[in-house]
Design a protein around this motif. Sequence first.
Motif, mmCIF file in Angstrom:
data_model
loop_
_atom_site.group_PDB
_atom_site.id
_atom_site.type_symbol
_atom_site.label_atom_id
_atom_site.label_comp_id
_atom_site.label_asym_id
_atom_site.label_seq_id
_atom_site.Cartn_x
_atom_site.Cartn_y
_atom_site.Cartn_z
ATOM 1 N N ALA A 239 32.422 7.706 -43.447
ATOM 2 C CA ALA A 239 32.729 8.507 -42.306
ATOM 3 C C ALA A 239 33.132 7.705 -41.265
ATOM 4 O O ALA A 239 32.561 8.162 -40.492
ATOM 5 C CB ALA A 239 31.544 9.190 -42.428
ATOM 6 N N ASP A 240 33.266 6.477 -41.495
ATOM 7 C CA ASP A 240 33.265 5.281 -39.842
ATOM 8 C C ASP A 240 34.884 5.577 -39.712
ATOM 9 O O ASP A 240 35.018 5.203 -38.065
ATOM 10 C CB ASP A 240 32.348 3.852 -40.374
ATOM 11 N N LEU B 255 33.416 17.158 -38.242
ATOM 12 C CA LEU B 255 32.290 16.795 -37.790
ATOM 13 C C LEU B 255 31.335 18.659 -37.878
ATOM 14 O O LEU B 255 29.901 18.619 -37.312
ATOM 15 C CB LEU B 255 31.726 16.327 -36.093
ATOM 16 N N LYS C 93 22.455 10.123 -39.699
ATOM 17 C CA LYS C 93 23.694 8.899 -40.043
ATOM 18 C C LYS C 93 22.433 8.067 -38.374
ATOM 19 O O LYS C 93 22.945 7.084 -38.220
ATOM 20 C CB LYS C 93 24.934 9.350 -39.114
ATOM 21 N N HIS C 94 21.780 9.291 -37.931
ATOM 22 C CA HIS C 94 21.552 8.261 -35.904
ATOM 23 C C HIS C 94 20.464 8.386 -36.540
ATOM 24 O O HIS C 94 18.933 8.007 -34.970
ATOM 25 C CB HIS C 94 22.205 9.252 -35.014
ATOM 26 N N ALA D 12 23.805 13.351 -26.607
ATOM 27 C CA ALA D 12 24.044 12.673 -27.712
ATOM 28 C C ALA D 12 25.499 13.234 -27.955
ATOM 29 O O ALA D 12 26.682 12.175 -28.577
ATOM 30 C CB ALA D 12 23.238 13.144 -28.814
ATOM 31 N N CYS E 260 29.779 10.789 -27.266
ATOM 32 C CA CYS E 260 29.387 9.428 -28.372
ATOM 33 C C CYS E 260 30.448 7.924 -27.760
ATOM 34 O O CYS E 260 30.057 6.984 -27.768
ATOM 35 C CB CYS E 260 30.847 10.523 -29.067
ATOM 36 N N CYS F 185 28.381 5.008 -26.539
ATOM 37 C CA CYS F 185 27.730 3.888 -28.239
ATOM 38 C C CYS F 185 28.744 3.763 -28.965
ATOM 39 O O CYS F 185 29.287 2.114 -29.219
ATOM 40 C CB CYS F 185 26.642 4.261 -28.733
ATOM 41 N N HIS F 186 29.994 4.095 -28.555
ATOM 42 C CA HIS F 186 30.560 4.421 -29.975
ATOM 43 C C HIS F 186 32.373 3.732 -29.597
ATOM 44 O O HIS F 186 33.142 5.041 -28.674
ATOM 45 C CB HIS F 186 31.162 5.538 -30.922
ATOM 46 N N TYR G 265 34.149 4.982 -35.801
ATOM 47 C CA TYR G 265 32.202 4.754 -35.837
ATOM 48 C C TYR G 265 32.321 3.604 -36.441
ATOM 49 O O TYR G 265 30.501 3.252 -37.134
ATOM 50 C CB TYR G 265 32.328 6.623 -36.117
ATOM 51 N N GLU H 91 30.246 0.748 -37.813
ATOM 52 C CA GLU H 91 28.615 0.330 -36.756
ATOM 53 C C GLU H 91 28.881 -0.929 -36.344
ATOM 54 O O GLU H 91 28.160 -1.393 -36.095
ATOM 55 C CB GLU H 91 27.947 -0.459 -38.885
HETATM 56 C C1 HEC Z 1 22.950 6.317 -28.329
HETATM 57 C C2 HEC Z 1 24.537 5.982 -29.295
HETATM 58 C C3 HEC Z 1 25.489 6.534 -30.035
HETATM 59 C C4 HEC Z 1 25.432 8.024 -29.290
HETATM 60 C C5 HEC Z 1 25.550 8.690 -27.886
HETATM 61 C C6 HEC Z 1 25.998 8.166 -30.846
HETATM 62 N N1 HEC Z 1 26.297 7.459 -31.853
HETATM 63 FE FE1 HEC Z 1 27.136 7.585 -34.056
HETATM 64 N N2 HEC Z 1 25.978 6.177 -34.333
HETATM 65 C C7 HEC Z 1 25.484 5.334 -33.555
HETATM 66 C C8 HEC Z 1 24.476 4.602 -34.564
HETATM 67 C C9 HEC Z 1 23.276 3.428 -34.077
HETATM 68 C C10 HEC Z 1 25.096 4.865 -35.606
HETATM 69 C C11 HEC Z 1 24.771 4.133 -36.559
HETATM 70 C C12 HEC Z 1 25.328 2.835 -37.129
HETATM 71 C C13 HEC Z 1 24.670 2.839 -38.485
HETATM 72 O O1 HEC Z 1 24.166 1.843 -39.218
HETATM 73 O O2 HEC Z 1 26.178 2.654 -39.368
HETATM 74 C C14 HEC Z 1 25.594 5.328 -35.568
HETATM 75 C C15 HEC Z 1 26.733 6.445 -36.849
HETATM 76 C C16 HEC Z 1 27.963 6.747 -36.791
HETATM 77 C C17 HEC Z 1 28.092 7.484 -37.413
HETATM 78 C C18 HEC Z 1 28.480 7.358 -38.841
HETATM 79 C C19 HEC Z 1 29.180 5.742 -39.917
HETATM 80 C C20 HEC Z 1 29.123 5.602 -40.938
HETATM 81 O O3 HEC Z 1 29.352 4.623 -40.903
HETATM 82 O O4 HEC Z 1 28.883 6.362 -41.470
HETATM 83 C C21 HEC Z 1 29.071 8.380 -37.490
HETATM 84 C C22 HEC Z 1 30.180 9.772 -37.805
HETATM 85 C C23 HEC Z 1 29.445 8.991 -35.468
HETATM 86 N N3 HEC Z 1 27.898 7.702 -35.639
HETATM 87 C C24 HEC Z 1 29.278 9.502 -34.748
HETATM 88 C C25 HEC Z 1 28.818 9.740 -33.650
HETATM 89 C C26 HEC Z 1 29.942 11.695 -32.672
HETATM 90 C C27 HEC Z 1 30.634 12.251 -32.976
HETATM 91 C C28 HEC Z 1 28.545 11.032 -31.949
HETATM 92 C C29 HEC Z 1 28.865 11.924 -30.587
HETATM 93 C C30 HEC Z 1 28.744 13.807 -30.688
HETATM 94 C C31 HEC Z 1 27.854 9.969 -31.677
HETATM 95 N N4 HEC Z 1 28.546 9.338 -33.085
HETATM 96 C C32 HEC Z 1 26.654 9.531 -30.736
HETATM 97 C C33 HEC Z 1 25.206 5.013 -32.060
HETATM 98 C C34 HEC Z 1 25.300 6.438 -31.074
#
Ligand code: HEC
Length: 153
Positions: A18-19, A46, A109-110, A126, A129, A132-133, A141, A143
């Motif tokens: 789901a990236d 989502l 995922k987080h 959180a 998004c 960080c992304h 999304y 990595e």
């Molecule tokens: C504090 C930083 C941060 C924030 C804010 C954040 N993320 Fe993430 N997100 C990450 C990290 C670190 C990963 C893990 C990456 C990995 O290991 O592949 C991740 C992974 C993901 C993944 C999985 C990607 C995959 O390869 O499957 C998704 C989808 C995602 N985030 C969506 C979101 C969404 C939507 C939001 C907001 C609602 C959000 N994130 C907010 C840091 C963040």
Amino acid sequence: MKRIALSLLLGVALPALADRLPLPADTPASYSAECGSCHLAYPPALLAAGDWQRLMAGLNDHFGTDAAVDGKKGAEIKSFLERHAGNATKLGNAGNPPRISTTARFIRKHDEVPAKLWRDPRVKSAANCEACHRGAANGNYSEHDIVLPSPKR
Ligand code: HEC
Ligand code: HEC
């Protein structure tokens, strides 16, 4: 050894699960305009349909803000979100009011994000998004496109 093998296996079995979550081609202009002005226009997959319905029903008191949308646009956005909603079982309970960031799937995922980073002033929440992304606006999304705010000196 077993653990490494398992993660390799999962990595192969779930390629880029789901990236990539770009907004669907039939996204109405009203969605980006009305739901992308205070925060990211979140990917509809989502949250589950029932959660989007609950969220759309409470827009006049939306996380402390008034995000009400007029009738026609509201109906258009609601049906768009329902059409592209994710699977409730896979996402897990989103809470009430529903949040993407409280679903079991999001939390899983987080799980590598250190707790204090969520409250870092550069992240704020959180829900932010894009903190960080970097490619979130384009649905990226991956990595490889994540920047974590570095620890404060
Ligand atoms: C504090 C930083 C941060 C924030 C804010 C954040 N993320 Fe993430 N997100 C990450 C990290 C670190 C990963 C893990 C990456 C990995 O290991 O592949 C991740 C992974 C993901 C993944 C999985 C990607 C995959 O390869 O499957 C998704 C989808 C995602 N985030 C969506 C979101 C969404 C939507 C939001 C907001 C609602 C959000 N994130 C907010 C840091 C963040
Ligand atoms: C007036 C500003 C505003 C508008 C317009 C707005 N929102 Fe929000 N939204 C917020 C705030 C504030 C939060 C809480 C953010 C936080 O916790 O950091 C939020 C949170 C959310 C969340 C939960 C994010 C999470 O934590 O996973 C979703 C989902 C959401 N909004 C969807 C929508 C939709 C759909 C629309 C359009 C119908 C919309 N929003 C319009 C201000 C707004």
